[in-house]
Design a protein around this motif. Structure first.
Motif, PDB file in Angstrom:
ATOM      1  N   VAL A 149       0.843  -1.201   0.000  1.00 34.79           N
ATOM      2  CA  VAL A 149       0.000   0.000   0.000  1.00 34.79           C
ATOM      3  C   VAL A 149       0.880   1.253   0.000  1.00 34.79           C
ATOM      4  CG1 VAL A 149      -1.714   1.324   1.310  1.00 34.79           C
ATOM      5  CG2 VAL A 149      -1.874  -1.164   1.190  1.00 34.79           C
ATOM      6  N   PRO A 150       0.638   2.201  -0.907  1.00 32.40           N
ATOM      7  CA  PRO A 150       1.427   3.440  -0.934  1.00 32.40           C
ATOM      8  C   PRO A 150       1.389   4.153   0.414  1.00 32.40           C
ATOM      9  CG  PRO A 150       0.101   3.253  -2.920  1.00 32.40           C
ATOM     10  CD  PRO A 150      -0.350   2.150  -1.998  1.00 32.40           C
ATOM     11  N   GLU A 151       2.495   4.780   0.782  1.00 33.10           N
ATOM     12  CA  GLU A 151       2.608   5.391   2.104  1.00 33.10           C
ATOM     13  C   GLU A 151       1.543   6.460   2.354  1.00 33.10           C
ATOM     14  OE1 GLU A 151       4.282   5.279   5.857  1.00 33.10           O
ATOM     15  OE2 GLU A 151       4.480   3.959   4.126  1.00 33.10           O
ATOM     16  N   LYS A 152       1.195   7.229   1.331  1.00 35.10           N
ATOM     17  CA  LYS A 152       0.178   8.268   1.511  1.00 35.10           C
ATOM     18  C   LYS A 152      -1.169   7.651   1.844  1.00 35.10           C
ATOM     19  CE  LYS A 152      -1.768  12.435  -0.557  1.00 35.10           C
ATOM     20  NZ  LYS A 152      -1.732  13.367  -1.722  1.00 35.10           N
ATOM     21  N   ASP A 153      -1.525   6.563   1.174  1.00 32.45           N
ATOM     22  CA  ASP A 153      -2.778   5.875   1.478  1.00 32.45           C
ATOM     23  C   ASP A 153      -2.736   5.284   2.882  1.00 32.45           C
ATOM     24  OD1 ASP A 153      -4.467   6.091  -0.911  1.00 32.45           O
ATOM     25  OD2 ASP A 153      -2.897   4.959  -1.909  1.00 32.45           O
ATOM     26  N   ARG A 154      -1.604   4.672   3.224  1.00 32.18           N
ATOM     27  CA  ARG A 154      -1.448   4.062   4.545  1.00 32.18           C
ATOM     28  C   ARG A 154      -1.650   5.114   5.644  1.00 32.18           C
ATOM     29  NH1 ARG A 154       1.010  -0.541   5.949  1.00 32.18           N
ATOM     30  NH2 ARG A 154       1.872  -0.702   3.848  1.00 32.18           N
ATOM     31  N   MET A 155      -0.935   6.230   5.510  1.00 36.54           N
ATOM     32  CA  MET A 155      -1.030   7.292   6.512  1.00 36.54           C
ATOM     33  C   MET A 155      -2.444   7.846   6.605  1.00 36.54           C
ATOM     34  SD  MET A 155       2.390   9.552   5.951  1.00 36.54           S
ATOM     35  CE  MET A 155       3.731   9.404   7.075  1.00 36.54           C
ATOM     36  N   SER A 156      -3.066   8.049   5.466  1.00 36.99           N
ATOM     37  CA  SER A 156      -4.409   8.631   5.431  1.00 36.99           C
ATOM     38  C   SER A 156      -5.427   7.707   6.098  1.00 36.99           C
ATOM     39  CB  SER A 156      -4.829   8.925   3.992  1.00 36.99           C
ATOM     40  OG  SER A 156      -3.986   9.906   3.405  1.00 36.99           O
ATOM     41  N   LEU A 157      -5.330   6.412   5.847  1.00 36.16           N
ATOM     42  CA  LEU A 157      -6.256   5.457   6.448  1.00 36.16           C
ATOM     43  C   LEU A 157      -6.062   5.383   7.968  1.00 36.16           C
ATOM     44  CD1 LEU A 157      -6.022   2.655   3.740  1.00 36.16           C
ATOM     45  CD2 LEU A 157      -8.089   3.971   4.310  1.00 36.16           C
ATOM     46  N   ILE A 158      -4.814   5.459   8.412  1.00 38.76           N
ATOM     47  CA  ILE A 158      -4.534   5.451   9.845  1.00 38.76           C
ATOM     48  C   ILE A 158      -5.060   6.720  10.500  1.00 38.76           C
ATOM     49  CG2 ILE A 158      -2.671   5.532  11.557  1.00 38.76           C
ATOM     50  CD1 ILE A 158      -1.079   3.661   9.690  1.00 38.76           C
ATOM     51  N   LEU A 159      -4.823   7.864   9.862  1.00 36.51           N
ATOM     52  CA  LEU A 159      -5.315   9.136  10.404  1.00 36.51           C
ATOM     53  C   LEU A 159      -6.845   9.174  10.444  1.00 36.51           C
ATOM     54  CD1 LEU A 159      -2.875  11.652   8.674  1.00 36.51           C
ATOM     55  CD2 LEU A 159      -2.992  11.142  11.126  1.00 36.51           C
ATOM     56  N   ALA A 160      -7.461   8.645   9.396  1.00 34.87           N
ATOM     57  CA  ALA A 160      -8.927   8.607   9.381  1.00 34.87           C
ATOM     58  C   ALA A 160      -9.449   7.746  10.529  1.00 34.87           C
ATOM     59  CB  ALA A 160      -9.424   8.059   8.047  1.00 34.87           C
ATOM     60  N   SER A 161      -8.773   6.648  10.828  1.00 33.66           N
ATOM     61  CA  SER A 161      -9.160   5.780  11.938  1.00 33.66           C
ATOM     62  C   SER A 161      -8.940   6.480  13.271  1.00 33.66           C
ATOM     63  CB  SER A 161      -8.349   4.479  11.899  1.00 33.66           C
ATOM     64  OG  SER A 161      -8.587   3.767  10.702  1.00 33.66           O
ATOM     65  N   TYR A 221      -9.834  16.514   8.467  1.00 35.60           N
ATOM     66  CA  TYR A 221      -8.748  16.179   9.384  1.00 35.60           C
ATOM     67  C   TYR A 221      -7.580  15.539   8.629  1.00 35.60           C
ATOM     68  CZ  TYR A 221      -6.321  14.028  13.344  1.00 35.60           C
ATOM     69  OH  TYR A 221      -5.370  13.638  14.261  1.00 35.60           O
ATOM     70  N   VAL A 222      -7.886  14.537   7.821  1.00 33.50           N
ATOM     71  CA  VAL A 222      -6.839  13.849   7.062  1.00 33.50           C
ATOM     72  C   VAL A 222      -6.139  14.821   6.115  1.00 33.50           C
ATOM     73  CG1 VAL A 222      -6.375  12.061   5.331  1.00 33.50           C
ATOM     74  CG2 VAL A 222      -7.947  11.588   7.229  1.00 33.50           C
ATOM     75  N   ASP A 223      -6.910  15.616   5.394  1.00 30.77           N
ATOM     76  CA  ASP A 223      -6.323  16.565   4.448  1.00 30.77           C
ATOM     77  C   ASP A 223      -5.430  17.580   5.156  1.00 30.77           C
ATOM     78  OD1 ASP A 223      -7.613  15.298   2.384  1.00 30.77           O
ATOM     79  OD2 ASP A 223      -9.192  16.810   2.152  1.00 30.77           O
ATOM     80  N   ASP A 224      -5.908  18.126   6.264  1.00 30.96           N
ATOM     81  CA  ASP A 224      -5.156  19.147   6.986  1.00 30.96           C
ATOM     82  C   ASP A 224      -3.852  18.598   7.556  1.00 30.96           C
ATOM     83  OD1 ASP A 224      -7.083  21.018   6.438  1.00 30.96           O
ATOM     84  OD2 ASP A 224      -8.064  20.894   8.388  1.00 30.96           O
ATOM     85  N   VAL A 225      -3.932  17.436   8.200  1.00 27.10           N
ATOM     86  CA  VAL A 225      -2.734  16.850   8.805  1.00 27.10           C
ATOM     87  C   VAL A 225      -1.726  16.460   7.733  1.00 27.10           C
ATOM     88  CG1 VAL A 225      -1.820  14.905  10.138  1.00 27.10           C
ATOM     89  CG2 VAL A 225      -3.891  16.093  10.916  1.00 27.10           C
TER      90      VAL A 225
END
Length: 237
Positions: A149-161, A221-225
């Motif tokens: 999984v691309p790092e941006k997707d990984r980070m975004s999914l974790i932040l969303a959680s 939240y995800v976009d801002d962070v």
């Protein structure tokens, strides 16, 4: 022994589902004591008080050393943790929301209990940052995202959680998979998070956590962070 390990795993998943769903509720409805609830974050510029000029480099905050050290020990990028801290508290160590989230990372007391940390230590910056790192790592472990999984997707999914609840994110991933789409793409999962306000989707048999109405807040939240993290990566090493 195998049954004991399985039971512990199931208890951890159940805890994270409850915890991050509540944590997401907190994020949507809390009213922090400072301007940390501002709806839009300004882009980080050299004149931004969140980035202090320091000789030939940039200091993100006065907590750089703490966040850098603890995040390194826990295997996370300190600039990402700093971006979360800025969004959550504007680096205010003694902030307490009206629902009880505390400190730099706005940690809920239930998180401290999960990791056997006394409540009175929650406003300690080191403890607060450590708990945020532990929580992010628990979320990442529970999501079980493939290494591809691309790092941006990984980070975004974790932040969303972290913000909206791992239960709702997991529901959106299951919906994506059942509709033949990529459950590891943040853009795909974000679309199904939005659709979880529609009974045609939240009543689907694969959905376990019901209706979700916090899509706009979680997306922002995800976009801002992520935007702030990208900028921190440009100015801090």
């Amino acid at each position: 022994m195998l049954n004991l390990k399985l039971k512990r795993t199931l208890l951890t998943v159940a805890f994270l589902t409850l915890l991050t769903t509540f944590y997401g509720f907190e994020a949507r409805f809390a009213e922090p004591a400072t301007d940390a609830a501002a709806s839009e974050l300004a882009a980080v510029e050299p004149t931004d008080p969140a980035v202090l000029p320091l000789a030939e480099s940039y200091q993100i905050s006065v907590y750089d050393n703490i966040i850098r050290r603890i995040s390194g020990e826990e295997g996370n990028d300190w600039r990402l943790m700093s971006a979360i801290a800025y969004h959550e508290s504007r680096f205010t160590p003694d902030i307490v929301s009206r629902r009880g989230a505390k400190g730099l990372m706005q940690i809920m007391p239930v998180v401290a209990r999960q990791f056997d940390v006394p409540q009175e230590q929650l406003l300690d910056p080191e403890t607060n940052v450590r708990l945020a790192n532990l929580l992010l790592n628990e979320i990442a472990s529970t999501l079980r995202l493939p290494a591809s999984v691309p790092e941006k997707d990984r980070m975004s999914l974790i932040l969303a959680s972290y913000n909206g609840g791992i239960g709702h994110v997991s529901d959106a991933r299951r919906l994506a998979r059942s509709h033949g789409e990529n459950p590891d793409s943040w853009e795909v999962v974000a679309r199904y998070l939005e659709l979880k306000a529609d009974p045609a989707y939240y009543e689907d048999e694969v959905v376990r956590c019901g209706r979700f109405t916090g899509y706009k807040q979680t997306r922002a939240y995800v976009d801002d962070v992520m935007k702030r993290y990208d900028r921190y990566c440009q100015v801090a090493k």
